[in-house]
Design a protein around this motif. Structure first.
Motif, PDB file in Angstrom:
ATOM      1  N   PRO B 108       0.830  -1.291   0.021  1.00 37.44           N
ATOM      2  CA  PRO B 108      -0.205  -0.105  -0.045  1.00 37.44           C
ATOM      3  C   PRO B 108       0.943   1.307  -0.073  1.00 37.44           C
ATOM      4  O   PRO B 108       0.301   2.310  -0.606  1.00 37.44           O
ATOM      5  N   SER B 109       1.873   1.286   0.765  1.00 40.42           N
ATOM      6  CA  SER B 109       2.923   2.416   0.663  1.00 40.42           C
ATOM      7  C   SER B 109       3.246   2.786  -0.735  1.00 40.42           C
ATOM      8  O   SER B 109       3.127   3.877  -1.161  1.00 40.42           O
ATOM      9  N   LEU B 110       3.721   1.807  -1.423  1.00 42.95           N
ATOM     10  CA  LEU B 110       4.237   2.076  -2.688  1.00 42.95           C
ATOM     11  C   LEU B 110       3.046   2.507  -3.630  1.00 42.95           C
ATOM     12  O   LEU B 110       3.257   3.360  -4.374  1.00 42.95           O
ATOM     13  N   TYR B 111       1.891   2.069  -3.380  1.00 42.97           N
ATOM     14  CA  TYR B 111       0.871   2.373  -4.051  1.00 42.97           C
ATOM     15  C   TYR B 111       0.615   3.795  -3.866  1.00 42.97           C
ATOM     16  O   TYR B 111       0.072   4.446  -4.836  1.00 42.97           O
ATOM     17  N   ASN B 112       0.475   4.212  -2.466  1.00 41.09           N
ATOM     18  CA  ASN B 112       0.360   5.751  -2.482  1.00 41.09           C
ATOM     19  C   ASN B 112       1.199   6.583  -3.166  1.00 41.09           C
ATOM     20  O   ASN B 112       0.898   7.547  -3.612  1.00 41.09           O
ATOM     21  N   SER B 113       2.519   6.064  -3.143  1.00 39.52           N
ATOM     22  CA  SER B 113       3.366   7.080  -4.010  1.00 39.52           C
ATOM     23  C   SER B 113       3.322   6.786  -5.534  1.00 39.52           C
ATOM     24  O   SER B 113       3.618   7.806  -6.230  1.00 39.52           O
ATOM     25  N   LEU B 114       3.000   5.418  -6.004  1.00 43.33           N
ATOM     26  CA  LEU B 114       2.993   5.371  -7.542  1.00 43.33           C
ATOM     27  C   LEU B 114       1.654   5.610  -7.928  1.00 43.33           C
ATOM     28  O   LEU B 114       1.171   6.103  -8.970  1.00 43.33           O
ATOM     29  N   GLY B 115       0.731   5.218  -7.067  1.00 42.64           N
ATOM     30  CA  GLY B 115      -0.772   5.011  -7.535  1.00 42.64           C
ATOM     31  C   GLY B 115      -1.321   5.972  -8.456  1.00 42.64           C
ATOM     32  O   GLY B 115      -1.832   5.375  -9.553  1.00 42.64           O
ATOM     33  N   ILE B 116      -1.590   7.104  -8.243  1.00 41.26           N
ATOM     34  CA  ILE B 116      -2.076   8.196  -9.089  1.00 41.26           C
ATOM     35  C   ILE B 116      -1.382   8.311 -10.489  1.00 41.26           C
ATOM     36  O   ILE B 116      -2.126   8.593 -11.327  1.00 41.26           O
ATOM     37  N   PHE B 117       0.029   7.800 -10.562  1.00 35.69           N
ATOM     38  CA  PHE B 117       0.432   7.999 -11.853  1.00 35.69           C
ATOM     39  C   PHE B 117       0.154   6.804 -12.793  1.00 35.69           C
ATOM     40  O   PHE B 117       0.238   6.877 -13.895  1.00 35.69           O
TER      41      PHE B 117
END
Lengths: 216, 237
Positions: B108-117
């Motif tokens: 989830p932490s990687l998702y939060n930083s990559l997610g929107i892109f």
């Protein structure tokens, strides 16, 4: 413009200047710059995008009520990809040399942001006729910049336009025209960085003429 | 050696942004802040590293003229290469969705930083361009295709990081009003591209065709300062 209402003609004319896709909306720069070293390639690219965007906008607009919004990106990509395959095959059949020059950039029309941008912003919310006009207008605005950049790069870079020498004959021994006066081609114009700088200058000129467009 | 050569070449010489202008839209739109630029750049490396080898397999076993031979002799002269655009873009779009789902589930932490892109990336020309160049340059093995994908991704990452750093600094400079924002970004990118051209002779030891040598030489003094500028900004940042 008897054929078009005032609102409709605005759809076509706006993107040509004050809402230009390249210089104002910053869309579709990806494939625009790499192929502008020659005027001919720029014109072909502009026509291809005109075709894809015009037809694509109509298709998406006709399907806008039946596309589930979750998978709309994939549906849009498939529509564009199908149209681009047509363009690519036509180019390969009738202008093989040119399709070699354009190489992968024909394929990259698929991911040209103008196309997805117009689908998302316009075709999904408007009827087919208005979408068609919007597509044509935006593609024309895109093509206009392409042709301007291609014109200057080919003229200053190789001294020709559409392959015809317009500044005289540069071959040593039989110099003529401007070359006889000591003019030389600037080969640097043909290299990729100059495309960016030429677009930068176009933006500069446009925004100096229309102060409302200046960012802060 | 071959791998290292292709790796360096795809980062510096054939840099996606500076040599072929791929991914310019997101490059211009998402380079206002260094932190978001890093996020998008990382996502691009990630997706290129997955999609280029995958599309290489598709190309090799499905699309190339004669690629269907493994199905039996009667399929040997099929040529499906006209389908490559649609196959590549479908692979990319599905992979991006898949990666998004997997990353969301496991990190989830990687998702939060990559997610929107990630959704942005499906329509990034750099991704499709990576696959199309892989096809048109006829990269011979799966290993080289992976190296090419990762290398091009890193090249794109470097470019967006450098321009984001420069744009953060340039806010304090006195740019002519009409050039502010987009205009100056274009011109800086052009100057950076000139800087990157100095990598041109890196792998050949400078033994290039004399014609090319001449054009490069004319720009020599300008080129060095530009490169230094780019480097300095990176160091300061």
């Amino acid at each position: 413009m008897g054929l078009l209402s005032k609102k409709d003609s605005k759809l076509i004319l706006d993107p040509l200047a004050d809402n230009n896709p390249i210089t104002i909306q910053v869309l579709g720069i990806c494939s625009a710059l790499a192929i502008t070293a020659e005027l001919k390639a720029s014109i072909v690219m502009a026509i291809s995008v005109l075709f894809v965007l015009g037809i694509g906008n109509v298709v998406i607009s006709l399907m806008r009520n039946i596309i589930p919004s979750k998978i709309r990106i994939i549906v849009q990509l498939v529509v564009v990809a199908a149209l681009v395959i047509i363009v690519d095959q036509v180019l390969k059949a009738f202008a093989y040399e040119l399709s070699k020059t354009l190489s992968v950039f024909v394929g990259l029309i698929i991911t040209n942001c103008i196309i997805m941008g117009r689908f998302e912003a316009f075709a999904l919310a408007n009827g087919p006729w208005r979408s068609f006009l919007d597509g044509i207008g935006n593609a024309a605005g895109y093509g206009l910049i392409l042709v301007i950049v291609g014109f200057f790069r080919e003229l200053l870079g190789s001294g020709t336009l559409l392959g015809f020498p317009v500044l005289g004959n540069p071959i040593p021994g039989e110099l003529s025209g401007l070359y006889a006066l000591g003019y030389e081609n600037n080969g640097f114009m043909l290299l990729s960085p100059m495309a960016l700088i030429v677009v930068g200058i176009i933006i500069w000129v446009q925004r100096s003429r229309n102060k409302a467009l200046i960012e802060d | 050696m071959e791998h290292l050569e292709l790796f360096l070449k795809s980062i510096f010489i054939d840099n996606m942004v500076f040599a072929t202008f791929l991914g310019m839209c997101s490059y211009l739109a998402v380079s206002k802040k260094v932190s978001t630029a890093v996020g998008l750049g990382a996502a691009v490396i990630f997706v290129l590293a997955i999609t280029v080898p995958l599309n290489w397999l598709l190309d090799q076993y499905l699309l190339q003229p004669g690629a269907l031979k493994w199905l039996g002799a009667e399929y040997a002269d099929y040529d499906l290469s006209f389908l490559s655009f649609i196959m590549f873009i479908a692979t990319i779009a599905t992979m991006v969705q898949l990666v998004e789902i997997v990353v969301e589930k496991f990190s989830p932490s990687l998702y939060n930083s990559l997610g929107i892109f990630l959704p942005l990336i499906a329509v990034n020309c750099a991704i499709l361009g990576g696959s199309l160049f892989m096809q048109s340059r006829e990269i011979p093995t799966l290993g080289l295709a992976t190296v090419y994908g990762i290398g091009s991704g890193i090249g794109w990452f470097l470019a967006i990081l450098a321009i984001a750093a420069i744009r953060e600094k340039i806010r304090y400079s006195n740019v002519p009003p009409a050039l502010r924002g987009l205009g100056i970004t274009f011109i800086i990118t052009g100057l950076m591209a000139i800087g990157f051209m100095s990598f041109g002779g890196m792998l050949t030891g400078g033994d290039e065709a004399p014609k090319e040598e001449k054009t490069v030489k004319v720009e020599e003094p300008k080129k060095d300062t530009d490169k230094e500028l780019a480097n300095n900004t990176k160091v300061n940042e």
